[in-house]
Design a protein around this motif. Structure first.
Motif, mmCIF file in Angstrom:
data_model
loop_
_atom_site.group_PDB
_atom_site.id
_atom_site.type_symbol
_atom_site.label_atom_id
_atom_site.label_comp_id
_atom_site.label_asym_id
_atom_site.label_seq_id
_atom_site.Cartn_x
_atom_site.Cartn_y
_atom_site.Cartn_z
ATOM 1 N N SER A 273 1.390 -1.329 -0.094
ATOM 2 C CA SER A 273 -0.223 0.357 -0.007
ATOM 3 C C SER A 273 1.069 1.360 0.056
ATOM 4 O O SER A 273 2.228 1.214 0.917
ATOM 5 C CB SER A 273 -0.971 -0.167 1.352
ATOM 6 O OG SER A 273 -0.004 -0.137 2.018
ATOM 7 N N ALA B 153 -0.506 5.173 1.281
ATOM 8 C CA ALA B 153 -1.365 6.067 1.704
ATOM 9 C C ALA B 153 -0.696 7.125 1.740
ATOM 10 O O ALA B 153 0.561 7.498 2.097
ATOM 11 C CB ALA B 153 -1.612 4.875 2.748
ATOM 12 N N ASP C 105 -2.018 8.947 5.718
ATOM 13 C CA ASP C 105 -2.080 8.765 6.686
ATOM 14 C C ASP C 105 -2.620 9.879 7.824
ATOM 15 O O ASP C 105 -1.656 10.849 7.861
ATOM 16 C CB ASP C 105 -0.832 7.493 7.628
ATOM 17 C CG ASP C 105 -0.705 6.605 6.497
ATOM 18 O OD1 ASP C 105 -1.531 5.752 5.642
ATOM 19 O OD2 ASP C 105 0.423 5.491 7.806
ATOM 20 N N GLY D 29 2.316 3.400 4.275
ATOM 21 C CA GLY D 29 1.451 2.731 3.714
ATOM 22 C C GLY D 29 2.342 1.343 3.775
ATOM 23 O O GLY D 29 3.771 1.705 4.146
ATOM 24 N N TYR E 112 7.227 2.458 3.371
ATOM 25 C CA TYR E 112 8.025 2.460 4.134
ATOM 26 C C TYR E 112 8.987 0.804 3.657
ATOM 27 O O TYR E 112 10.385 1.169 4.089
ATOM 28 C CB TYR E 112 7.745 1.737 5.734
ATOM 29 C CG TYR E 112 6.887 2.783 6.288
ATOM 30 C CD1 TYR E 112 7.582 4.164 6.756
ATOM 31 C CD2 TYR E 112 5.330 3.275 6.230
ATOM 32 C CE1 TYR E 112 6.979 4.417 7.776
ATOM 33 C CE2 TYR E 112 4.525 4.116 7.009
ATOM 34 C CZ TYR E 112 5.771 4.866 7.962
ATOM 35 O OH TYR E 112 4.904 5.903 8.849
ATOM 36 N N TRP F 23 -5.186 6.077 5.501
ATOM 37 C CA TRP F 23 -5.432 4.990 7.318
ATOM 38 C C TRP F 23 -5.080 6.589 8.226
ATOM 39 O O TRP F 23 -4.363 6.994 8.110
ATOM 40 C CB TRP F 23 -4.873 4.164 7.098
ATOM 41 C CG TRP F 23 -4.584 3.250 8.095
ATOM 42 C CD1 TRP F 23 -5.177 2.664 8.725
ATOM 43 C CD2 TRP F 23 -3.202 3.682 9.450
ATOM 44 N NE1 TRP F 23 -4.323 2.051 10.301
ATOM 45 C CE2 TRP F 23 -3.837 2.746 10.774
ATOM 46 C CE3 TRP F 23 -2.885 4.173 9.585
ATOM 47 C CZ2 TRP F 23 -2.423 2.651 11.403
ATOM 48 C CZ3 TRP F 23 -1.570 4.590 10.692
ATOM 49 C CH2 TRP F 23 -2.031 3.551 11.882
ATOM 50 N N ARG G 19 -1.990 -0.486 19.322
ATOM 51 C CA ARG G 19 -2.887 0.608 18.741
ATOM 52 C C ARG G 19 -4.468 0.452 17.712
ATOM 53 O O ARG G 19 -4.660 -0.892 16.940
ATOM 54 C CB ARG G 19 -2.115 0.847 16.623
ATOM 55 C CG ARG G 19 -2.292 1.436 15.590
ATOM 56 C CD ARG G 19 -1.487 1.230 14.820
ATOM 57 N NE ARG G 19 -1.693 0.687 13.798
ATOM 58 C CZ ARG G 19 -0.473 0.173 13.125
ATOM 59 N NH1 ARG G 19 0.470 0.866 12.691
ATOM 60 N NH2 ARG G 19 -0.929 -0.966 12.184
ATOM 61 N N ASN H 15 2.411 -5.463 3.026
ATOM 62 C CA ASN H 15 1.208 -5.665 4.110
ATOM 63 C C ASN H 15 0.238 -5.366 2.689
ATOM 64 O O ASN H 15 -0.391 -3.732 2.887
ATOM 65 C CB ASN H 15 1.025 -5.153 5.064
ATOM 66 C CG ASN H 15 -0.244 -5.059 5.710
ATOM 67 O OD1 ASN H 15 -1.566 -5.898 5.363
ATOM 68 N ND2 ASN H 15 -1.013 -4.357 6.260
ATOM 69 N N MET I 238 -1.408 -8.663 8.308
ATOM 70 C CA MET I 238 -1.807 -8.252 9.656
ATOM 71 C C MET I 238 -3.357 -9.133 9.778
ATOM 72 O O MET I 238 -3.869 -9.873 9.290
ATOM 73 C CB MET I 238 -2.619 -6.386 9.527
ATOM 74 C CG MET I 238 -3.592 -6.524 8.651
ATOM 75 S SD MET I 238 -3.638 -4.664 7.916
ATOM 76 C CE MET I 238 -4.307 -3.747 9.018
ATOM 77 N N LEU J 262 -6.719 -7.722 10.294
ATOM 78 C CA LEU J 262 -7.703 -7.759 9.233
ATOM 79 C C LEU J 262 -7.820 -8.740 8.344
ATOM 80 O O LEU J 262 -9.057 -9.321 8.330
ATOM 81 C CB LEU J 262 -7.284 -6.525 8.905
ATOM 82 C CG LEU J 262 -8.485 -5.539 7.732
ATOM 83 C CD1 LEU J 262 -9.638 -5.759 8.267
ATOM 84 C CD2 LEU J 262 -8.059 -4.771 6.879
ATOM 85 N N TRP J 263 -6.722 -9.626 7.725
ATOM 86 C CA TRP J 263 -6.579 -10.211 6.531
ATOM 87 C C TRP J 263 -6.972 -11.674 7.510
ATOM 88 O O TRP J 263 -7.607 -12.668 7.102
ATOM 89 C CB TRP J 263 -5.396 -9.901 5.600
ATOM 90 C CG TRP J 263 -5.308 -9.156 5.495
ATOM 91 C CD1 TRP J 263 -3.907 -8.198 4.959
ATOM 92 C CD2 TRP J 263 -5.952 -7.918 4.700
ATOM 93 N NE1 TRP J 263 -4.157 -7.249 4.629
ATOM 94 C CE2 TRP J 263 -4.994 -7.076 4.316
ATOM 95 C CE3 TRP J 263 -7.527 -7.920 4.248
ATOM 96 C CZ2 TRP J 263 -5.600 -5.442 3.648
ATOM 97 C CZ3 TRP J 263 -7.640 -7.466 3.391
ATOM 98 C CH2 TRP J 263 -6.924 -5.643 3.092
ATOM 99 N N THR K 198 4.681 3.826 13.170
ATOM 100 C CA THR K 198 4.309 3.380 12.514
ATOM 101 C C THR K 198 5.148 3.237 11.351
ATOM 102 O O THR K 198 5.873 3.810 11.597
ATOM 103 C CB THR K 198 2.915 4.522 12.136
ATOM 104 O OG1 THR K 198 1.872 4.725 13.056
ATOM 105 C CG2 THR K 198 2.223 4.240 10.332
ATOM 106 N N GLY K 199 4.744 2.024 10.756
ATOM 107 C CA GLY K 199 5.281 1.630 9.754
ATOM 108 C C GLY K 199 7.285 0.715 10.249
ATOM 109 O O GLY K 199 8.040 0.437 9.319
ATOM 110 N N GLY L 154 7.313 -2.100 11.660
ATOM 111 C CA GLY L 154 7.440 -3.482 11.009
ATOM 112 C C GLY L 154 7.194 -3.817 8.849
ATOM 113 O O GLY L 154 8.208 -4.270 8.711
ATOM 114 N N ASP L 155 6.728 -2.248 8.517
ATOM 115 C CA ASP L 155 7.148 -2.266 6.807
ATOM 116 C C ASP L 155 8.457 -1.393 6.816
ATOM 117 O O ASP L 155 9.247 -2.838 5.541
ATOM 118 C CB ASP L 155 6.497 -1.451 6.723
ATOM 119 C CG ASP L 155 5.072 -1.126 6.506
ATOM 120 O OD1 ASP L 155 4.289 -3.154 6.765
ATOM 121 O OD2 ASP L 155 4.696 -0.925 7.734
#
Ligand code: AMP
Length: 303
Positions: free
Chosen positions: A8, A10, A12, A27, A31, A80, A91, A122, A146, A148-149, A230-231, A233-234
């Motif tokens: 993604s 994004a 944010d 997104g 990252y 997001w 979060r 992601n 993540m 969500l999925w 934020t980011g 993990g990315d």
């Protein structure tokens, strides 16, 4: 050698206990691509809308990210919004607008199709699989995901797992995916879903690598100036993929251990500021400095 990054892109809005900032570059692919660019050339695939500021595209370009796979289409960029609680670990997603992402079908330009390292940052697992359908690479495939999925696209994610060399997820996601509370049990169970390796991240407590006959623990780089997680993990997975790409794409467990430590280091820099701000001024020499320090504080003298 180039690493292919799909995910993604994004705008944010992020609220932490100290500040709230809107319309930030974000997104998973943003990252990950910039983190990877410190090690390797990067081929980016993603979509943005008409409202996506040109300065962000220029920023990607300034980091040497190849943008032949970046589509700009009619409509608004994916948005997001998230809020961190006092401990900065928890979060909550406040808002998510798919916008141009709703009809996005990642398309790989022909010269992107043979990457030795592919990073599926992601996005929905069905889109991640769609990328692999177009790729004739027998290279190393990494996917991030993540909660969500895991909740809404579990079957797609399990189908993707069979095509992966490495699945990376955080502790809560590993528990959600497997139903196991113990992370060692969860990591071993995810290996049975198909990937050759699994990494479980534990935020400020580091990460664990699982392979058939391999296990490795790496600490997080200790920092005292966390501004926006934020980011993280990315950046971790982006730096990991970039490092593997820079080292020939031939992935060994020894190489993976180093890549994980580089991932932890780049993530530690990124959380020191909002959005990708800290990565703008970051130099490879800064990364190497923390990498060497992380190794020195992790060693046990056996004499
Ligand atoms: P991380 O903190 O590593 O989990 O990544 C945060 C980034 O993920 C933010 O910049 C968001 O724009 C992006 N993001 C949040 N939700 C999604 C989603 N459902 N699909 C793709 N990217 C997302």
């Amino acid at each position: 050698m180039s690493v292919l990054v799909v995910g993604s892109i994004a705008l944010d809005t992020v609220k932490t206990p100290v500040a709230e900032k809107a319309d930030l570059l974000g997104g998973s692919a943003s990252y990950a691509a910039v983190a990877a660019s410190f090690f390797s050339s990067v081929n980016l695939v993603g979509v943005v809308g008409e409202d996506f500021p040109a300065e962000h595209v220029e920023f990607f370009g300034s980091k040497g990210v190849n943008l032949d796979g970046l589509e700009q289409v009619e409509g608004k960029t994916f948005r997001w919004s998230g809020e961190y609680l006092q401990d900065m670990n928890t979060r909550e997603t406040r808002n998510l607008e798919l916008n141009v992402f709703e009809h996005f079908e990642p398309k790989l330009p022909p010269h992107y199709r043979t990457s030795p390292i592919t990073l599926l940052a992601n996005i929905a697992p069905s889109l991640q699989s769609h990328v692999l359908d177009q790729s004739d690479s027998s290279g190393f495939v990494i996917a991030d995901t993540m909660d969500l999925w895991i909740s809404i696209a579990r079957e797609d994610l399990l189908a993707l797992c069979k095509r992966l060399d490495l699945l990376i997820l955080n502790d809560g996601e590993a528990r959600l995916l497997t139903g196991k509370d113990n992370l060692i049990v969860a990591g071993r169970e995810i290996l049975t879903y198909g990937p050759k390796y699994v990494i479980i991240k534990k935020g400020e407590h580091g990460s664990m690598l699982f392979g058939d006959e391999h296990f490795f623990i790496c600490g997080a780089y200790p920092i005292d100036s966390l501004l926006d997680p934020t980011g993280a993990g990315d950046c971790y997975v982006g730096a990991l993929a970039g490092y593997l790409s820079a080292h020939g794409g031939e992935v060994t467990t020894a190489g993976l251990r180093k890549a994980i430590a580089y991932g932890a280091v780049v993530a530690s820099y990124n959380v020191e500021d909002f959005s990708l701000e800290r990565l703008r001024s970051l130099q490879r020499s800064d990364i190497d400095e923390r990498y060497n320090h992380l190794i020195s504080i992790s060693q046990i003298d056996l004499s």
